[in-house]
Scaffold this active site. Structure first.
Site, PDB file in Angstrom:
ATOM      1  N   GLN A 182      -3.677  34.481   5.287  1.00  0.00           N
ATOM      2  CA  GLN A 182      -4.129  33.083   5.360  1.00  0.00           C
ATOM      3  C   GLN A 182      -3.218  32.442   6.416  1.00  0.00           C
ATOM      4  O   GLN A 182      -2.151  31.926   6.103  1.00  0.00           O
ATOM      5  CB  GLN A 182      -3.954  32.386   3.997  1.00  0.00           C
ATOM      6  CG  GLN A 182      -4.457  30.953   3.990  1.00  0.00           C
ATOM      7  CD  GLN A 182      -3.979  30.154   2.773  1.00  0.00           C
ATOM      8  OE1 GLN A 182      -3.046  30.540   2.060  1.00  0.00           O
ATOM      9  NE2 GLN A 182      -4.608  29.013   2.544  1.00  0.00           N
TER      10      GLN A 182
ATOM     11  N   ARG B 246       9.185  22.262  -1.423  1.00  0.00           N
ATOM     12  CA  ARG B 246      10.054  21.593  -2.401  1.00  0.00           C
ATOM     13  C   ARG B 246      11.353  22.353  -2.665  1.00  0.00           C
ATOM     14  O   ARG B 246      12.278  21.823  -3.272  1.00  0.00           O
ATOM     15  CB  ARG B 246       9.280  21.390  -3.718  1.00  0.00           C
ATOM     16  CG  ARG B 246       8.221  20.305  -3.615  1.00  0.00           C
ATOM     17  CD  ARG B 246       7.187  20.389  -4.742  1.00  0.00           C
ATOM     18  NE  ARG B 246       6.174  21.416  -4.521  1.00  0.00           N
ATOM     19  CZ  ARG B 246       5.137  21.645  -5.322  1.00  0.00           C
ATOM     20  NH1 ARG B 246       4.982  20.940  -6.424  1.00  0.00           N
ATOM     21  NH2 ARG B 246       4.249  22.587  -5.039  1.00  0.00           N
TER      22      ARG B 246
ATOM     23  N   ASN C  31       8.758  25.657  -8.437  1.00  0.00           N
ATOM     24  CA  ASN C  31       8.553  24.881  -7.212  1.00  0.00           C
ATOM     25  C   ASN C  31       9.861  24.341  -6.642  1.00  0.00           C
ATOM     26  O   ASN C  31       9.930  24.029  -5.456  1.00  0.00           O
ATOM     27  CB  ASN C  31       7.622  23.699  -7.470  1.00  0.00           C
ATOM     28  CG  ASN C  31       6.215  24.161  -7.822  1.00  0.00           C
ATOM     29  OD1 ASN C  31       5.703  25.100  -7.226  1.00  0.00           O
ATOM     30  ND2 ASN C  31       5.612  23.534  -8.804  1.00  0.00           N
TER      31      ASN C  31
HETATM   32  C1  UD1 Z   1      -1.035  24.464  -8.549  1.00  0.00           C
HETATM   33  C2  UD1 Z   1      -2.307  23.811  -9.077  1.00  0.00           C
HETATM   34  C3  UD1 Z   1      -1.959  22.986 -10.313  1.00  0.00           C
HETATM   35  C4  UD1 Z   1      -1.292  23.849 -11.347  1.00  0.00           C
HETATM   36  C5  UD1 Z   1      -0.077  24.578 -10.754  1.00  0.00           C
HETATM   37  C6  UD1 Z   1       0.439  25.601 -11.739  1.00  0.00           C
HETATM   38  C7  UD1 Z   1      -3.694  23.422  -7.080  1.00  0.00           C
HETATM   39  C8  UD1 Z   1      -4.235  22.397  -6.150  1.00  0.00           C
HETATM   40  N1  UD1 Z   1      -2.885  22.966  -8.065  1.00  0.00           N
HETATM   41  O1  UD1 Z   1      -0.161  23.426  -8.125  1.00  0.00           O
HETATM   42  O2  UD1 Z   1      -3.139  22.432 -10.874  1.00  0.00           O
HETATM   43  O3  UD1 Z   1      -0.897  23.068 -12.462  1.00  0.00           O
HETATM   44  O4  UD1 Z   1      -0.438  25.292  -9.546  1.00  0.00           O
HETATM   45  O5  UD1 Z   1       1.630  26.188 -11.304  1.00  0.00           O
HETATM   46  O6  UD1 Z   1      -4.011  24.592  -6.967  1.00  0.00           O
HETATM   47  N2  UD1 Z   1      -0.622  28.897  -1.841  1.00  0.00           N
HETATM   48  C9  UD1 Z   1      -1.246  29.659  -0.880  1.00  0.00           C
HETATM   49  N3  UD1 Z   1      -1.869  29.039   0.155  1.00  0.00           N
HETATM   50  C10 UD1 Z   1      -1.900  27.687   0.277  1.00  0.00           C
HETATM   51  C11 UD1 Z   1      -1.255  26.903  -0.718  1.00  0.00           C
HETATM   52  C12 UD1 Z   1      -0.616  27.557  -1.771  1.00  0.00           C
HETATM   53  O7  UD1 Z   1      -1.256  30.895  -0.955  1.00  0.00           O
HETATM   54  O8  UD1 Z   1      -2.485  27.202   1.252  1.00  0.00           O
HETATM   55  C13 UD1 Z   1       0.084  29.601  -2.950  1.00  0.00           C
HETATM   56  C14 UD1 Z   1       1.546  29.242  -3.078  1.00  0.00           C
HETATM   57  O9  UD1 Z   1       2.351  30.126  -2.330  1.00  0.00           O
HETATM   58  C15 UD1 Z   1       1.796  29.384  -4.583  1.00  0.00           C
HETATM   59  C16 UD1 Z   1       0.426  29.110  -5.205  1.00  0.00           C
HETATM   60  O10 UD1 Z   1      -0.522  29.212  -4.155  1.00  0.00           O
HETATM   61  O11 UD1 Z   1       2.209  30.679  -4.912  1.00  0.00           O
HETATM   62  C17 UD1 Z   1       0.330  27.725  -5.841  1.00  0.00           C
HETATM   63  O12 UD1 Z   1       0.591  26.748  -4.844  1.00  0.00           O
HETATM   64  P1  UD1 Z   1       1.557  25.524  -5.123  1.00  0.00           P
HETATM   65  O13 UD1 Z   1       1.644  24.721  -3.881  1.00  0.00           O
HETATM   66  O14 UD1 Z   1       2.796  25.955  -5.747  1.00  0.00           O
HETATM   67  O15 UD1 Z   1       0.662  24.713  -6.169  1.00  0.00           O
HETATM   68  P2  UD1 Z   1       1.181  23.670  -7.258  1.00  0.00           P
HETATM   69  O16 UD1 Z   1       1.507  22.391  -6.613  1.00  0.00           O
HETATM   70  O17 UD1 Z   1       2.222  24.295  -8.100  1.00  0.00           O
HETATM   71 CA    CA Z   2       3.467  26.102  -7.929  1.00  0.00          CA
END
Ligand code: UD1
Ligand code: CA
Length: 466
Positions: free
Chosen positions: A77, A18, A232
């Site tokens: 990962q 995003r 984001n």
């Molecule tokens: C996530 C939560 C949401 C919450 C929000 C708070 C989930 C499914 N949703 O959404 O409920 O309200 O955070 O900010 O968890 N990441 C990894 N590996 C992956 C995917 C993501 O390490 O495969 C990391 C990203 O780099 C990031 C964090 O996890 O730092 C959160 O991921 P992101 O995609 O931003 O989740 P949100 O859509 O914000």
């Molecule tokens: Ca996030």
């Protein structure tokens, strides 16, 4: 390892689609530092760095290199298949601890006190999963927490995209910060499925899975909803930055610093400012800068990694980098103080003066239009307008030494290496190429020639125009 040992996992493997940026999300900067660096700093205030596991994936080496100096561990990962998958990848490390916390690498405002609160609440409740929640002004985009009535117990977390119409007014969000009891967590994590709009393994689904198993899942609310804000999008990053800058400005104001229009100032976290100092609008104080008491920093000045004493007046539009300024000095307007400059007590460096690796002694003045580079200038020296130290011969840099009480006339050039002895006087517009002994007058310019009546004769010789 005792059973009181806690690990902290920080999820930082995502791409940040995003943001529409080539830079990995967690390396985007707010408050002068990458998002991830803020989260690590808060985590490291609660547990030792060796108990912190940063989960990296997208541009893993770049992310690792950016924060390697913190001493944390890294877990790869390789493919990013969701937040649940991220924790699956760290199972080997996290399962060694009885309990662990999970933080998001993209939510930088989290404070150590809050991390501790989650941990303490989780332990006191003996919960399988504890979720930090918040009630922000605008919950759109966040996962929502479904509580069982008005208790601490949680039934499930529902992601924004999966909200049913009647759930769209749920205001309590999932912050993305959790504590888990390792045993129930890892005996259920393989039951996560990807039947959701993103086809990812959601860590948030653990809430529902654990509840279905009869495990205890609880929520604890953040006192300040801003603390859980994530970045984001670029717009969200910019508002995180503003939030962080305001937090810093308020902290300085509470210590007796006046900051006019603080919303226009950019002040990094480590900056120190003494009481009774005033910062005017549109000032940036960056890096490891310290400013003493009773100073005035006027508008449009940008000061990085500088050590500024007390009673210093920085007039508008100055740039000061990696330098020190002693008590009572006056800088600017529009001075460029480049790295390695040391401006002495009560010295004046005025408009359009550039210094670089220049030591300027007590009470010396260089008030107008000068370049002073690789120079050692004593006390009580007057540098006339337009003076230039010629420090560079095209290959090497050379030093100019000007001893105490020297007077350098305007528009002089000092071709280094050169030394001007104590109390000497340099006539205006001189080009000084060899050393000047103490107390002498040096003139390095052509003698003035006057040809009386020359113009008049010339005029009379010219043929008259028709
Ligand atoms: C996530 C939560 C949401 C919450 C929000 C708070 C989930 C499914 N949703 O959404 O409920 O309200 O955070 O900010 O968890 N990441 C990894 N590996 C992956 C995917 C993501 O390490 O495969 C990391 C990203 O780099 C990031 C964090 O996890 O730092 C959160 O991921 P992101 O995609 O931003 O989740 P949100 O859509 O914000
Ligand atoms: Ca996030």
């Amino acid at each position: 390892m005792s059973s009181h040992d806690f690990a902290i996992a920080i999820m930082a493997a995502g791409k940040g689609t995003r943001l529409k940026s080539k830079r990995p999300k967690v390396l985007h900067e707010v408050g002068g530092k990458p998002l991830l660096a803020h989260v690590i700093r808060s985590a490291a205030a609660v547990v030792p760095a060796q108990n912190i596991f940063v989960i990296i994936g997208h541009e893993a080496e770049r992310v690792r290199a950016a924060v390697a100096n913190t001493g944390v561990n890294f877990v790869l990962q390789a493919e990013q298949r969701g937040t649940g998958h991220a924790i699956q990848c760290a199972r080997g490390e996290l399962a060694k601890f009885a309990n662990f916390l999970v933080l998001s690498g993209d939510a930088p405002l989290i404070r150590p006190e809050t991390i501790q609160r989650i941990r303490d609440f989780h332990m006191a409740q003996q919960a399988a999963m504890t979720i930090l929640t918040a009630l922000p002004a605008n919950p759109t985009g966040y996962g929502r927490v479904l509580r069982e009535g008005s208790t601490d117990r949680v039934a499930a977390i529902v992601e924004q995209k999966s909200l049913r119409p009647e759930q769209s007014n749920l205001g309590e969000i999932n912050s993305g910060f959790y504590a888990f009891d390792s045993k129930p967590m890892f005996s259920n994590i393989d039951r996560l499925r990807t039947d959701n709009p993103h086809a990812e393994y959601y860590l948030t689904d653990m809430a529902g899975l654990l509840v279905a198993e009869g495990q205890k899942v609880v929520a604890i609310r953040a006192e300040d909803p801003d603390e859980v804000l994530g970045g984001n999008t670029i717009a969200e990053l910019v508002s995180l930055d503003a939030n962080m800058r305001m937090r810093k400005a308020r902290e300085l104001m509470a210590q007796g610093v006046t900051i006019f229009r603080p919303e226009t100032c950019v002040i990094d976290e480590e900056v120190r400012v003494g009481s009774d100092s005033t910062v005017e609008p549109f000032v940036q104080l960056l890096g490891n800068t310290s400013i003493g008491e009773n100073c005035r920093i006027r508008s449009y000045s940008i000061i990085s990694n500088a050590n500024i004493g007390s009673e210093v007046h920085v007039r508008p539009g100055c740039i000061i980098d990696d330098s020190s300024i002693s008590t009572g000095a006056v800088i600017g307007p529009y001075s460029h103080i480049r790295p390695g400059s040391e401006i002495g007590q009560g010295a004046h460096v005025g408009n359009f003066v550039e210094t670089k690796k220049a030591r300027i002694g007590r009470g010396s003045k260089a008030n107008h239009l000068s370049y002073l580079g690789d120079a050692e200038i004593g006390d009580g020296v007057n540098i006339g307008a337009g003076t230039i130290t010629c420090n560079y011969d095209g290959v090497n840099k050379h030093k100019t030494v000007i001893e105490d009480a020297v007077f350098v006339g305007s528009d002089s050039t000092l071709v280094a290496p050169v030394k001007v002895g104590r109390g000497a006087y340099i006539g205006a517009a001189s080009c000084i190429t060899s050393d000047v002994p103490a107390d002498s007058l040096a003139l390095g310019r052509a003698t003035q020639v006057v040809k009386e009546g020359w113009v008049k004769r010339k005029r009379e010789q010219q043929p008259k125009k028709a």
